[in-house]
Design a protein around this motif. Structure first.
Motif: not given
Length: 260
Positions: A31-33, A40-41, A75-77
């Motif tokens: 999750q931290e990754i 970054v976005f 990423i959220t998915n």
């Protein structure tokens, strides 16, 4: 008391809890990754948001916005897939396997007798844990969910199912017969002790979960030591109860033989 059995059962349960803790550590690390990837976005999103507010969104910016949204959504998915699906499925499978192995070493209970009750117990444990985390969020952050009122009945049902499964796996009798014996057993005082120890273990283990999913800065050493102590004493209690139930089972068999 069979010391060899006690040692085997204790080791099996320690491995089970160790795998859960490792899984939670992995989820937190992953999750931290994901959070770092989303950060970054942030500059791109801020710039695109500014362009939208100023009506300065060109065709190139629109394509960039769509690409950014797709990557953020991906990423959220991944994060939701890991926490809402893969982690619960892992726990359920691990719990059922743990029950099969544990009760095989305890009383040679066949796996077919264990799967369904253990699956139900795992589902209730997941619901209770999820609602407990929601309750913690309510007290800490004021986030209320309408499902919190289910915590007490689900917890009570989980305790009853846990106790019944213990009886059912040891007795090796038909469901209806085991259910009647469970309701009118003269071993209720020992089961009450078992419930108390189980609740204590849940509290200790939940403190580890809280540590893994929050950043409160507490040490993990003390909860793990307490959990290990609980596992040892809980297995001593279980082996004692198993012996008591096996004696009761022999008495029932002797009575049935005499009636014939």
């Amino acid at each position: 008391m069979d010391l060899k059995k006690l040692i085997y059962l204790t080791i099996i349960e320690i491995i089970f809890f160790a795998l859960i803790v490792l899984a939670l550590v992995f989820v937190r690390y992953q999750q931290e990754i994901y959070i770092n990837e989303l950060q970054v976005f942030s500059p791109d999103v801020a710039k695109l948001q500014s362009d939208i507010q100023q009506n300065n969104l060109t065709a190139e910016n629109q394509a960039s916005l769509q690409k950014t949204l797709d990557e953020v959504g991906n990423i959220t998915n991944k994060s939701l897939l890991l926490t809402r699906y893969l982690l619960p499925i892992f726990f359920i499978v691990l719990f059922v396997l743990f029950q099969i192995i544990y009760w095989y070493f305890a009383v040679k209970t066949p796996w077919q007798r264990i799967i369904l009750p253990a699956f139900l117990q795992a589902i209730l444990a997941l619901l209770a844990a999820s609602l407990t985390i929601d309750l913690m969020g309510y007290f800490v952050y004021g986030e209320y969910t309408s499902m919190l009122y289910l915590l007490i009945p689900i917890s009570i049902l989980l305790i009853l199912i846990t106790l019944f499964n213990f009886h059912y796996f040891v007795a090796d009798q038909p469901f209806k017969f085991t259910f009647k014996k469970f309701l009118f057993s003269d071993l209720k005082i020992w089961f009450n002790i078992f419930v108390t120890m189980a609740l204590l273990g849940f509290i200790i283990f939940f403190s580890i979960v809280v540590y893994l999913f929050t950043q409160v800065g507490i040490s993990l050493t003390a909860p793990i030591i307490l959990l290990l102590v609980f596992i040892v004493f809980a297995n001593i209690q279980r082996v004692y109860l198993i012996d008591k139930l096996l004696v009761e089972k022999i008495k029932i068999l002797m009575k049935s033989i005499k009636k014939r």
